[in-house]
Scaffold this motif. Sequence first.
Motif, mmCIF file in Angstrom:
data_model
loop_
_atom_site.group_PDB
_atom_site.id
_atom_site.type_symbol
_atom_site.label_atom_id
_atom_site.label_comp_id
_atom_site.label_asym_id
_atom_site.label_seq_id
_atom_site.Cartn_x
_atom_site.Cartn_y
_atom_site.Cartn_z
ATOM 1 N N PRO A 177 -14.462 -19.668 2.276
ATOM 2 C CA PRO A 177 -15.072 -21.012 2.445
ATOM 3 C C PRO A 177 -16.478 -21.193 2.425
ATOM 4 O O PRO A 177 -17.211 -21.721 2.006
ATOM 5 C CB PRO A 177 -14.276 -21.823 3.806
ATOM 6 C CG PRO A 177 -13.168 -20.917 3.634
ATOM 7 C CD PRO A 177 -13.333 -19.476 3.293
ATOM 8 N N ILE A 178 -17.120 -20.052 3.470
ATOM 9 C CA ILE A 178 -18.722 -20.100 3.511
ATOM 10 C C ILE A 178 -19.345 -19.511 2.223
ATOM 11 O O ILE A 178 -20.423 -20.037 1.698
ATOM 12 C CB ILE A 178 -19.031 -19.063 4.520
ATOM 13 C CG1 ILE A 178 -20.454 -19.381 5.045
ATOM 14 C CG2 ILE A 178 -18.905 -17.615 4.262
ATOM 15 C CD1 ILE A 178 -21.022 -18.707 6.354
ATOM 16 N N VAL A 179 -18.674 -18.898 1.534
ATOM 17 C CA VAL A 179 -19.048 -18.401 -0.013
ATOM 18 C C VAL A 179 -19.260 -19.700 -0.978
ATOM 19 O O VAL A 179 -20.135 -19.805 -1.761
ATOM 20 C CB VAL A 179 -18.360 -17.131 -0.464
ATOM 21 C CG1 VAL A 179 -19.017 -16.865 -1.935
ATOM 22 C CG2 VAL A 179 -18.433 -16.012 0.373
ATOM 23 N N THR A 180 -18.099 -20.553 -0.772
ATOM 24 C CA THR A 180 -18.107 -21.923 -1.493
ATOM 25 C C THR A 180 -19.352 -22.730 -1.320
ATOM 26 O O THR A 180 -20.020 -23.081 -2.097
ATOM 27 C CB THR A 180 -16.741 -22.547 -1.322
ATOM 28 O OG1 THR A 180 -15.654 -21.597 -1.624
ATOM 29 C CG2 THR A 180 -16.653 -23.939 -2.112
ATOM 30 N N GLU A 181 -19.600 -22.757 -0.108
ATOM 31 C CA GLU A 181 -20.518 -23.702 0.293
ATOM 32 C C GLU A 181 -21.828 -22.898 -0.046
ATOM 33 O O GLU A 181 -22.643 -23.510 -0.730
ATOM 34 C CB GLU A 181 -20.825 -23.753 1.809
ATOM 35 C CG GLU A 181 -21.917 -24.715 2.301
ATOM 36 C CD GLU A 181 -22.000 -25.021 3.718
ATOM 37 O OE1 GLU A 181 -23.157 -25.516 4.075
ATOM 38 O OE2 GLU A 181 -21.404 -24.478 4.541
ATOM 39 N N LEU A 182 -22.188 -21.553 0.114
ATOM 40 C CA LEU A 182 -23.110 -20.969 -0.349
ATOM 41 C C LEU A 182 -23.445 -20.992 -1.835
ATOM 42 O O LEU A 182 -24.588 -21.290 -2.562
ATOM 43 C CB LEU A 182 -23.135 -19.284 -0.075
ATOM 44 C CG LEU A 182 -24.199 -18.391 -0.773
ATOM 45 C CD1 LEU A 182 -25.549 -18.778 -0.301
ATOM 46 C CD2 LEU A 182 -23.821 -16.844 -0.572
ATOM 47 N N ASN A 183 -22.584 -20.972 -2.792
ATOM 48 C CA ASN A 183 -22.695 -21.039 -4.248
ATOM 49 C C ASN A 183 -22.886 -22.532 -4.502
ATOM 50 O O ASN A 183 -23.925 -22.866 -5.652
ATOM 51 C CB ASN A 183 -21.287 -20.682 -4.982
ATOM 52 C CG ASN A 183 -20.990 -19.364 -4.878
ATOM 53 O OD1 ASN A 183 -21.886 -18.412 -4.740
ATOM 54 N ND2 ASN A 183 -19.760 -18.503 -4.898
ATOM 55 N N ILE A 184 -22.523 -23.500 -3.875
ATOM 56 C CA ILE A 184 -23.037 -24.978 -4.222
ATOM 57 C C ILE A 184 -24.387 -25.152 -3.781
ATOM 58 O O ILE A 184 -25.181 -25.707 -4.759
ATOM 59 C CB ILE A 184 -21.970 -25.864 -3.399
ATOM 60 C CG1 ILE A 184 -20.592 -25.915 -3.741
ATOM 61 C CG2 ILE A 184 -22.525 -27.331 -3.576
ATOM 62 C CD1 ILE A 184 -19.601 -26.576 -3.110
ATOM 63 N N VAL A 185 -24.718 -24.571 -2.906
ATOM 64 C CA VAL A 185 -26.152 -24.895 -2.342
ATOM 65 C C VAL A 185 -27.193 -24.052 -3.240
ATOM 66 O O VAL A 185 -28.332 -24.436 -3.766
ATOM 67 C CB VAL A 185 -26.504 -24.508 -0.706
ATOM 68 C CG1 VAL A 185 -27.873 -24.619 -0.637
ATOM 69 C CG2 VAL A 185 -25.719 -25.576 -0.041
ATOM 70 N N PHE A 186 -26.812 -22.801 -3.478
ATOM 71 C CA PHE A 186 -27.578 -21.975 -4.294
ATOM 72 C C PHE A 186 -27.627 -22.633 -5.759
ATOM 73 O O PHE A 186 -28.863 -22.438 -6.577
ATOM 74 C CB PHE A 186 -26.814 -20.600 -4.495
ATOM 75 C CG PHE A 186 -27.667 -19.586 -5.532
ATOM 76 C CD1 PHE A 186 -29.240 -19.517 -5.147
ATOM 77 C CD2 PHE A 186 -27.195 -19.111 -6.498
ATOM 78 C CE1 PHE A 186 -30.001 -18.600 -6.023
ATOM 79 C CE2 PHE A 186 -28.019 -18.279 -7.289
ATOM 80 C CZ PHE A 186 -29.348 -18.119 -7.111
ATOM 81 N N THR A 187 -26.463 -23.167 -6.313
ATOM 82 C CA THR A 187 -26.837 -23.999 -7.683
ATOM 83 C C THR A 187 -27.784 -25.159 -7.482
ATOM 84 O O THR A 187 -28.716 -25.222 -8.339
ATOM 85 C CB THR A 187 -25.387 -24.522 -8.167
ATOM 86 O OG1 THR A 187 -24.486 -23.510 -8.182
ATOM 87 C CG2 THR A 187 -25.676 -25.354 -9.282
#
Length: 198
Positions: A177-187
Amino acid sequence: MMLEYMIHTPNIERAIHKASLLHRKQVRKGADELPYITHLFSVFVILAKYTHDEDVLIGGLLHDTLEDTEYQGSDLENDFGPIVRKIVEGVTEPKKKDGIVMPWEDRKRAYVAGLQSSSRKSLMVSAADKIHNFQSIIDMYADKADNFKKDFTSADRLRFYENVVAVINHGLGEKEPIVTELNIVFTRYRIFLEKVYT
């Protein structure tokens, strides 16, 4: 439905005190010059959404101490134990080599290399750190591209952060889940940088 609450323990309280004292004279980049501790508290809160592991939460609060203060690894271990020391060392960017300050690009390459062999706990802290940094920059500089260029180097930030995000994705797994958030914010951050430099 049972609510999940952020844990608060005597060790976390001690880490809050330590981080507040060690970073008390530091401020964040930007016009507001917020006390640096705001970043550390934010990393802690992000981590607390995804874990109640006390060592990881303490690592989040103290993740910049070895990099940005006079606090040493041995001090960290004495105060909070070997696991927290390992977590923080896993996300610490080297600043000098053979007594000479390393160029930005060399420091970032060394950070990525170190992250590749870091524990899952360190990767969690790195993910939370990057989530907050990316979102803070987007919020602060959304319509102030010139200020961003003034406050930050013109080095290839995007390529560096692509490498960091890739290491975290590989180490933790894309479904974490934290990686999902990271990928969204990084986009969002990628779009921001592309606008700034075009």
